[in-house]
Design a protein around this motif. Structure first.
Motif, PDB file in Angstrom:
ATOM      1  N   GLY A 134       0.991  -1.354  -0.014  1.00  0.00           N
ATOM      2  CA  GLY A 134      -0.002   0.000   0.007  1.00  0.00           C
ATOM      3  C   GLY A 134       0.934   1.236   0.035  1.00  0.00           C
ATOM      4  O   GLY A 134       1.177   1.614   1.116  1.00  0.00           O
ATOM      5  N   ASP A 135       1.385   1.556  -1.114  1.00  0.00           N
ATOM      6  CA  ASP A 135       2.195   2.631  -1.280  1.00  0.00           C
ATOM      7  C   ASP A 135       1.646   4.188  -1.684  1.00  0.00           C
ATOM      8  O   ASP A 135       2.128   5.112  -1.761  1.00  0.00           O
ATOM      9  N   ASP A 136       0.274   3.987  -1.939  1.00  0.00           N
ATOM     10  CA  ASP A 136      -0.283   5.554  -2.438  1.00  0.00           C
ATOM     11  C   ASP A 136      -0.542   6.459  -1.097  1.00  0.00           C
ATOM     12  O   ASP A 136      -1.127   6.214  -0.339  1.00  0.00           O
ATOM     13  N   ALA A 137       0.120   7.751  -1.620  1.00  0.00           N
ATOM     14  CA  ALA A 137      -0.164   8.690  -0.603  1.00  0.00           C
ATOM     15  C   ALA A 137      -1.128   9.641  -1.251  1.00  0.00           C
ATOM     16  O   ALA A 137      -1.556  10.672  -0.547  1.00  0.00           O
ATOM     17  N   GLY A 138      -1.952   9.216  -2.115  1.00  0.00           N
ATOM     18  CA  GLY A 138      -2.996  10.009  -2.803  1.00  0.00           C
ATOM     19  C   GLY A 138      -4.053  10.107  -2.046  1.00  0.00           C
ATOM     20  O   GLY A 138      -4.915  11.208  -1.844  1.00  0.00           O
ATOM     21  N   VAL A 139      -4.465   9.162  -1.129  1.00  0.00           N
ATOM     22  CA  VAL A 139      -5.376   9.258  -0.244  1.00  0.00           C
ATOM     23  C   VAL A 139      -5.081   9.244   1.369  1.00  0.00           C
ATOM     24  O   VAL A 139      -3.967   8.349   1.613  1.00  0.00           O
ATOM     25  N   GLY A 140      -5.504  10.124   2.126  1.00  0.00           N
ATOM     26  CA  GLY A 140      -4.752  10.227   3.581  1.00  0.00           C
ATOM     27  C   GLY A 140      -5.436   9.214   4.466  1.00  0.00           C
ATOM     28  O   GLY A 140      -6.387   8.499   4.380  1.00  0.00           O
ATOM     29  N   ARG A 141      -5.106   9.354   5.571  1.00  0.00           N
ATOM     30  CA  ARG A 141      -5.205   8.320   6.714  1.00  0.00           C
ATOM     31  C   ARG A 141      -6.891   8.362   7.186  1.00  0.00           C
ATOM     32  O   ARG A 141      -7.533   7.433   7.209  1.00  0.00           O
ATOM     33  N   ALA A 142      -7.436   9.487   7.072  1.00  0.00           N
ATOM     34  CA  ALA A 142      -8.761   9.787   7.163  1.00  0.00           C
ATOM     35  C   ALA A 142      -9.658   9.016   6.523  1.00  0.00           C
ATOM     36  O   ALA A 142     -10.701   8.400   6.752  1.00  0.00           O
ATOM     37  N   LYS A 143      -9.387   9.384   5.124  1.00  0.00           N
ATOM     38  CA  LYS A 143     -10.085   8.947   3.982  1.00  0.00           C
ATOM     39  C   LYS A 143      -9.910   7.536   3.851  1.00  0.00           C
ATOM     40  O   LYS A 143     -10.817   6.557   3.560  1.00  0.00           O
ATOM     41  N   GLY A 144      -8.847   6.757   3.925  1.00  0.00           N
ATOM     42  CA  GLY A 144      -8.380   5.654   3.809  1.00  0.00           C
ATOM     43  C   GLY A 144      -8.977   4.728   4.650  1.00  0.00           C
ATOM     44  O   GLY A 144      -9.299   3.418   4.632  1.00  0.00           O
ATOM     45  N   GLY A 145      -9.286   5.046   6.001  1.00  0.00           N
ATOM     46  CA  GLY A 145      -9.805   4.342   7.239  1.00  0.00           C
ATOM     47  C   GLY A 145      -9.031   3.083   7.364  1.00  0.00           C
ATOM     48  O   GLY A 145      -7.968   2.894   7.466  1.00  0.00           O
ATOM     49  N   ASP A 249       2.058  17.410   6.690  1.00  0.00           N
ATOM     50  CA  ASP A 249       0.619  17.028   6.599  1.00  0.00           C
ATOM     51  C   ASP A 249       0.683  15.647   7.310  1.00  0.00           C
ATOM     52  O   ASP A 249       0.747  14.616   6.755  1.00  0.00           O
ATOM     53  N   ARG A 250      -0.107  15.652   8.396  1.00  0.00           N
ATOM     54  CA  ARG A 250       0.040  14.280   9.291  1.00  0.00           C
ATOM     55  C   ARG A 250      -1.004  13.364   8.602  1.00  0.00           C
ATOM     56  O   ARG A 250      -0.669  12.094   8.901  1.00  0.00           O
ATOM     57  N   ASP A 251      -2.056  13.707   8.192  1.00  0.00           N
ATOM     58  CA  ASP A 251      -3.075  12.763   7.563  1.00  0.00           C
ATOM     59  C   ASP A 251      -2.121  12.035   6.501  1.00  0.00           C
ATOM     60  O   ASP A 251      -2.899  10.969   6.111  1.00  0.00           O
ATOM     61  N   ARG A 252      -0.986  12.405   5.700  1.00  0.00           N
ATOM     62  CA  ARG A 252      -0.453  12.276   4.633  1.00  0.00           C
ATOM     63  C   ARG A 252       0.789  11.917   4.722  1.00  0.00           C
ATOM     64  O   ARG A 252       1.737  11.616   3.666  1.00  0.00           O
ATOM     65  N   SER A 253       1.360  12.020   6.063  1.00  0.00           N
ATOM     66  CA  SER A 253       2.827  11.761   6.209  1.00  0.00           C
ATOM     67  C   SER A 253       3.433  10.429   6.300  1.00  0.00           C
ATOM     68  O   SER A 253       3.449   9.927   7.476  1.00  0.00           O
ATOM     69  N   PHE A 254       3.227   9.524   5.207  1.00  0.00           N
ATOM     70  CA  PHE A 254       3.777   8.304   5.335  1.00  0.00           C
ATOM     71  C   PHE A 254       5.095   8.033   5.349  1.00  0.00           C
ATOM     72  O   PHE A 254       5.552   7.015   5.519  1.00  0.00           O
ATOM     73  N   SER A 255       5.928   8.882   4.812  1.00  0.00           N
ATOM     74  CA  SER A 255       7.292   8.690   4.227  1.00  0.00           C
ATOM     75  C   SER A 255       8.192   9.373   5.384  1.00  0.00           C
ATOM     76  O   SER A 255       7.885  10.566   5.982  1.00  0.00           O
ATOM     77  N   LYS A 256       9.234   8.505   5.695  1.00  0.00           N
ATOM     78  CA  LYS A 256      10.356   9.238   6.384  1.00  0.00           C
ATOM     79  C   LYS A 256      11.716   9.583   5.737  1.00  0.00           C
ATOM     80  O   LYS A 256      12.533   9.826   6.158  1.00  0.00           O
ATOM     81  N   ILE A 257      11.495   9.883   4.424  1.00  0.00           N
ATOM     82  CA  ILE A 257      12.608  10.144   3.528  1.00  0.00           C
ATOM     83  C   ILE A 257      13.156  11.655   3.764  1.00  0.00           C
ATOM     84  O   ILE A 257      12.296  12.721   3.873  1.00  0.00           O
ATOM     85  N   THR A 258      14.470  11.842   4.118  1.00  0.00           N
ATOM     86  CA  THR A 258      15.126  12.943   4.183  1.00  0.00           C
ATOM     87  C   THR A 258      16.158  13.111   3.153  1.00  0.00           C
ATOM     88  O   THR A 258      16.529  12.257   2.414  1.00  0.00           O
ATOM     89  N   GLU A 259      16.843  14.223   3.090  1.00  0.00           N
ATOM     90  CA  GLU A 259      17.860  14.485   2.218  1.00  0.00           C
ATOM     91  C   GLU A 259      19.112  13.524   2.526  1.00  0.00           C
ATOM     92  O   GLU A 259      19.911  13.674   1.624  1.00  0.00           O
TER      93      GLU A 259
END
Length: 591
Positions: A134-145, A249-259
């Motif tokens: 499940g890699d899609d960030a297009g739908v946030g946590r609230a909507k994804g449920g 964006d806490r609803d869609r902050s799925f990644s921990k990627i940094t520079e």
């Protein structure tokens, strides 16, 4: 989105597409009854099985091959295959001795049907694991449920890395662990300009996107995204990358990627984007990653990996390289490992990637370099003002030339002439003034060769190079102004040289219909005004003339009866501009 198709029956479409795959890869076989593409390995290894609804090609069936998938199960378009199809693949179509890993995207139908097959296989004693992506960030946590994130193109990175690890002989537990690690560190988002039309279904309804509108976060089955808005490509990419990387964006902050992380970038064509446009999109993504997020991907994959039929959109996937804990099996090594699957198009080796950034930019050629001086003298100010007048006149008629070429050609003549004219004007502003005519001509030649392409660009470049040679051949023994006789002889020799490369003659409806009269009249009269008028008459005479050469020959239609040849018209206007420019000064130094 177009509803036109070559194959309208969706059942026949899926069947025929699956049957084509063994034609392109002899190492795989097709069980058409169960819609399974599979490969049996010569040496024992963990089998990787995946699949889903059809319409996402080359995923999944074209990823079956050495170093990638062992089997793929296809459903109908955008619909999960049945549990029985998957069960038969696991039990009867792939090797089971070292176990089977099932990789499936997070869609309810896929998870249930593949999951049921996994449990059935386990019930008969087969060692099977399953990883849900499940890699899609297009739908946030609230909507994804509870459903969670959808699986989209980042899934192919899981396929590739797991497949390469299995080919190295790793056990099922290790392959499953690394596959899950890749899935956990991958984030993706897609966007599209239109919904797709499924063959055999009704026409799209009122939910179609408006002109200039884009659906951000759109799914691969026509599912709605997070928003619709009107934006340009830079704005769209900025939003997409923000959804993937922003921690605000806490609803869609799925990644921990940094520079500080090593990152793999995958830019995926949803099916309807041309390769050239996908290249422009990829460049925009790479530049924004570097400029806005200080991220320079260590691997960049771009192409068609997971489509939504002919979806007019693209997706971006980012994989954070994590430590696998396996010696000789890093994520990058596994990603770079060769794969013999017809759908896998990333073929750059590890050693080549290691040289990333080492290539140096070509140094710009100095304008006028390596040009031997001549005794042909011109007044630099008069030459510059004359050329400026002529080039501006050519630029002003671009709309007419483009319109004519749209009717009888491919529409690029006017733009090409304008681009060349603008480039020469820029050169005239920046180059050092010189009274040596050959230095000026060679400066123009270098600009034309770089800025003008296509047939007309080649003709102008050949003619100007031949003109430079003709001028040098007729150069006096001591410095002197250029006289009409020298111009005439040089132009005549240029026409002869051009004849070696094109058979075009007056009457063939080409720019020769303007060039020949100009050269011939100048040779007879020594008067550039008369010569330019002769070119104009020749260009006008092409109206109604049937083309013998050039693209107009096979474009067809009756438009040639209403408009002149675009190239001849453009050249005549340029020559008239030269005549006008000379009227504003004196003839000394040019004619």
């Amino acid at each position: 989105m177009s509803s036109k198709h070559f194959i309208h029956d969706p059942t026949h479409l899926v069947t025929s597409a699956l049957l084509s795959i063994p034609h392109t890869n002899p190492s795989v076989q097709c069980d058409i009854e169960n819609k399974i593409i599979y490969r049996r390995t010569s040496s024992p290894q963990v089998s990787i099985v995946s699949g889903g609804g059809s319409g996402h090609e080359p995923s999944f069936a074209s990823f079956v091959g050495a170093g990638l998938l062992s089997g793929a199960v296809a459903g109908t378009i955008f619909a999960s295959p049945s549990a029985e199809q998957v069960r038969r693949c696991i039990l009867h179509r792939v090797a089971k001795d070292k176990g089977v890993l099932v990789v499936v995207m997070n869609y309810t139908g896929d998870v249930l049907n593949f999951g049921m097959a996994v449990e059935k296989a386990r019930a008969v004693g087969i060692e099977v694991d399953m990883v849900v992506v499940g890699d899609d960030a297009g739908v946030g946590r609230a909507k994804g449920g509870k459903v969670g994130r959808r699986g989209i193109a980042g899934t192919v990175l899981v396929h590739k890395i797991a497949g390469a690890l299995a080919a190295k002989g790793a056990n099922l537990q290790e392959v499953t662990r690394i596959a899950q690690l890749v899935a956990d560190n991958t984030v993706s988002i897609g966007s599209s300009l239109a919904h797709v039309h499924v063959p055999g279904r009704r026409e799209p309804g009122e939910d179609e996107l408006k002109e200039g509108e884009v659906e951000i976060g759109m799914g691969i089955h026509n599912e709605a995204g997070s928003e619709r808005r009107k934006t340009d490509l830079p704005g769209l990419v900025k939003t997409m990358l923000s959804h993937c990387l922003s921690t605000a964006d806490r609803d869609r902050s799925f990644s921990k990627i940094t520079e500080n992380d090593e990152v793999v970038l995958l830019v995926n064509n949803l099916g309807g984007v041309s390769p050239i446009e996908l290249g422009g999109i990829t460049n925009e993504v790479v530049e924004q990653l570097a400029n806005e997020f200080k991220i320079k991907p260590v691997r960049i994959l771009t192409g068609t990996f997971m489509t939504s039929l002919n979806g007019l959109g693209f997706s971006v996937s980012l994989l954070r390289i994590a430590n696998t804990g396996s010696v000789g099996a890093t994520m990058l090594e596994l990603l770079d490992a060769p794969a013999e699957a017809s759908g896998w198009s990333a073929g750059i080796s590890t050693s080549t990637w290691a040289r990333q950034g080492q290539a140096k930019q070509h140094e710009e050629l100095a304008v006028g370099e390596e040009v031997q001086p001549s005794n042909l003298r011109v007044d630099p100010s008069l030459a510059k003002s004359t050329l400026t007048t002529a080039l501006n006149r050519l630029i002003s008629v671009e709309p007419d030339v483009t319109r004519y070429d749209t009717i009888v050609g491919d529409g690029d003549c006017g733009i090409g002439l304008k681009r060349g004219a603008e480039s020469i004007l820029e050169m005239l502003e920046t180059a050092k003034d010189a009274d040596d005519l050959l230095i000026l001509v060679n400066n123009i030649i270098q600009v034309v060769e770089v800025s003008m392409d296509g047939t007309s660009g080649a003709i102008y470049a050949i003619f100007l190079n031949a003109l430079a040679h003709g001028l040098r051949q007729n150069s006096p023994a001591s410095p002197q102004p250029v006289v009409p006789q020298i111009w005439a002889k040089a132009l005549e020799s240029s026409l002869q040289a051009l004849g070696k490369y094109t058979p075009a003659q007056p009457g063939d409806r080409t720019l020769m219909d303007a060039l020949f009269p100009f050269v011939q009249t100048l040779s007879k009269t020594g008067n550039i005004e008369d010569a330019a008028k002769a070119a104009q008459v020749g260009a006008k005479g092409t109206k109604g003339m049937k083309a013998i050469l050039g693209r107009t020959v096979y474009v067809g239609g009756e438009g040639f009866q209403q408009v002149p040849d675009p190239g001849a018209h453009g050249l005549a206007e340029l020559l008239l501009g030269l005549s006008d420019g000379l009227k504003k000064g004196t003839s000394q130094g040019i004619v």
